[in-house]
Scaffold this active site. Structure first.
Site, PDB file in Angstrom:
ATOM      1  CB  VAL A 111      51.195  42.239  37.270  1.00 17.99           C
ATOM      2  CG1 VAL A 111      51.128  41.980  35.766  1.00 17.99           C
ATOM      3  CG2 VAL A 111      52.265  41.366  37.903  1.00 17.99           C
TER       4      VAL A 111
ATOM      5  CB  ALA B 284      46.756  46.661  37.807  1.00 17.73           C
ATOM      6  CE  LYS B 285      43.722  40.468  42.236  1.00 16.13           C
ATOM      7  NZ  LYS B 285      42.271  40.670  42.144  1.00 16.13           N
ATOM      8  N   GLY B 286      48.136  43.176  42.411  1.00 17.62           N
ATOM      9  CA  GLY B 286      49.352  43.164  43.207  1.00 17.62           C
ATOM     10  C   GLY B 286      49.338  41.985  44.147  1.00 17.62           C
TER      11      GLY B 286
ATOM     12  CG  ASP C 283      42.293  39.800  45.596  1.00 15.37           C
ATOM     13  OD1 ASP C 283      41.213  39.745  44.992  1.00 15.37           O
ATOM     14  OD2 ASP C 283      43.108  38.856  45.575  1.00 15.37           O
TER      15      ASP C 283
END
Ligand code: NAD
Length: 419
Positions: free
Chosen positions: A62, A107-109, A148
């Site tokens: 995202v 962002a982040k996944g 993360d």
């Protein structure tokens, strides 16, 4: 905390954005832009497992905003990953990068999987498949992933290798949090904790508190919690309690974090360390102390226990450890809360340092890097503190005003095309 009482992280993130928008008197159109990610990609990842069967994992990346620079954010491997959670974390990354004023968006996944039940070979195949599926979206000037929850430097190495193979040349600046041998940054491991320590020091100056003998309680004895305990111990703070997932230990005389780490290495937990009293993680949060640092999980200080917190400062090293209702209680009690988007931003700042060094093919020495981190963290703290004084708000609202305000200003300046 049961799943029922856990607030939806996207609801919380949107509530926080709404709060900042109100303070900033934000244009309703810009507010609307900021509510949604710029782009979100959902991927299905078929992976051959070691026993020969095929399993399909669900993943996403995202990208919330790149108005201030390339997207930046971690990759999470966890069985409970949801699109809402990843979207919320992407949004928080946007504000965090803006608060500490580094030229990144957010962002982040995430991939829905349980890495504890997977072999290294399965994790490698999963990671390489995921990287291939999102390869059009990432890159040093597009979106730079980082570790993360349950992803580490080895996973970053596989992402770098897969991306580089697709490009046909080595691209170390495509990810951060890599092994040092591949251009990773030596101080990354402790940068988040060092940043937390700088924020605590600045808060204490404003509250006229003295470091010597100041009692500190830290929840979580992982990368952030242990490094912070070690740093504060060497600075003459008295670390009186620490904990891990199995429970906590407490001694009002203070504990030596290095010796506790040795004990944990031998036994698998901090529990049972000599001359300490055992406490539960719930009791630990309610101990009499000057500084409380939640450095483990989200939603630890809630409406139910916020009233029992006795610390003068709560420094959010973890992401989202205080629920919005608990925040209200702590504010009423005049507890000085250093919010996550400021307090743990040393982590993404060190990622930024790694990226800059990779792009310029330079290597900074430890003193130079720590000095740069201190300058940026102190500036961010001062900026947030200044807003909180000027607008008579708590530090979280001030940090959101600063972060959201900077991103909104960037969007306004870029303009909307086609106009
Ligand atoms: P980690 O996995 O190294 O450590 C987590 C620690 O929390 C471990 O000691 C674990 O035993 C403990 N823990 C797990 N469940 C617990 C429970 N129920 N009660 C108490 N303790 C529990 O993780 P980390 O890298 O230290 O990250 C901790 C937090 O900081 C996370 O919220 C993470 O998102 C945030 N954070 C980390 C970084 C970083 O650079 N590592 C940067 C920004 C934010």
């Amino acid at each position: 905390m049961n799943a029922k009482s856990k607030p939806n992280s996207l609801d919380v993130a949107l509530h926080q954005l709404g709060m900042a928008a109100e303070h900033l008197n934000l244009d309703s159109g810009i507010h609307e832009v900021l509510k949604y990610p710029k782009r979100a990609l959902i991927v299905s990842l078929p992976v051959k497992m070691d026993d020969g069967t095929i399993k399909v994992f669900q993943g996403c990346r995202v990208q919330h905003s790149d108005a201030r620079g390339p997207f930046k954010g971690g990759l999470r491997y966890h069985p409970d990953v949801t699109l809402d959670e990843i979207t919320a974390l992407a949004m928080l990354m946007t504000w965090k990068c803006a608060v500490v004023d580094i030229p990144y968006g957010g962002a982040k996944g995430g991939v829905c999987c349980n890495p504890k039940e997977m072999s290294q070979n399965e994790l490698e195949r999963l990671t390489r498949r995921y990287t291939t599926m999102i390869s059009d979206l990432i890159g040093p000037y597009r979106d730079v992933p980082a570790p993360d929850v349950y992803t580490d430097e080895q996973i970053m190495a596989w992402i770098m290798d897969t991306y580089s193979l697709l490009k046909g040349y080595s691209v170390p600046e495509s990810v951060t949090g890599k092994p040092i041998i591949l251009g990773g940054f030596k101080q990354r491991e402790e940068a988040t904790s060092l940043g937390v320590a700088f924020c605590i020091r600045e808060a204490m100056k404003h509250l006229r508190m003295k470091t010597k003998d100041c009692a500190v309680v830290i929840q979580g004895f992982g990368s952030v919690g242990w490094n912070l305990a070690r740093i504060l111990h060497t600075q003459a703070y008295r670390v009186i309690a620490v904990s891990d997932s199995k429970g906590g230990i407490c001694s009002t005389k203070g504990i030596d974090p290095l010796k506790v780490l040795e004990h944990k290495g031998k036994t698998g937990s901090v529990i049972g360390y000599t001359n300490t009293k055992q406490v539960t993680n719930e009791e630990l949060l309610e101990l009499r102390c000057d500084i409380l640092v939640p450095a483990a999980l989200e939603n630890q200080i809630t409406r139910e226990n916020a009233n029992k917190v006795k610390a003068k400062i709560v420094a959010e090293a973890a992401n989202g450890p205080i629920t919005p209702q608990a925040d209200e209680v702590l504010n009423e009690k005049n507890v000085f809360v250093i919010p996550d988007i400021l307090d743990n931003s040393g982590g993404v700042t060190s990622s930024y340092f790694e990226w800059v060094q990779n792009l310029t093919r330079e290597r900074w020495n430890e003193r130079e890097a720590n000095r740069k981190l201190e300058i940026m963290m102190v500036k961010a703290f001062d900026d947030v503190y200044g807003i909180s004084r000027k607008r008579k708000t708590d530090m979280r609202t001030a940090a959101l005003i600063l972060g959201v305000g900077r991103v909104a200003e960037a969007i306004k300046t870029l303009g909307l095309w086609p106009s």
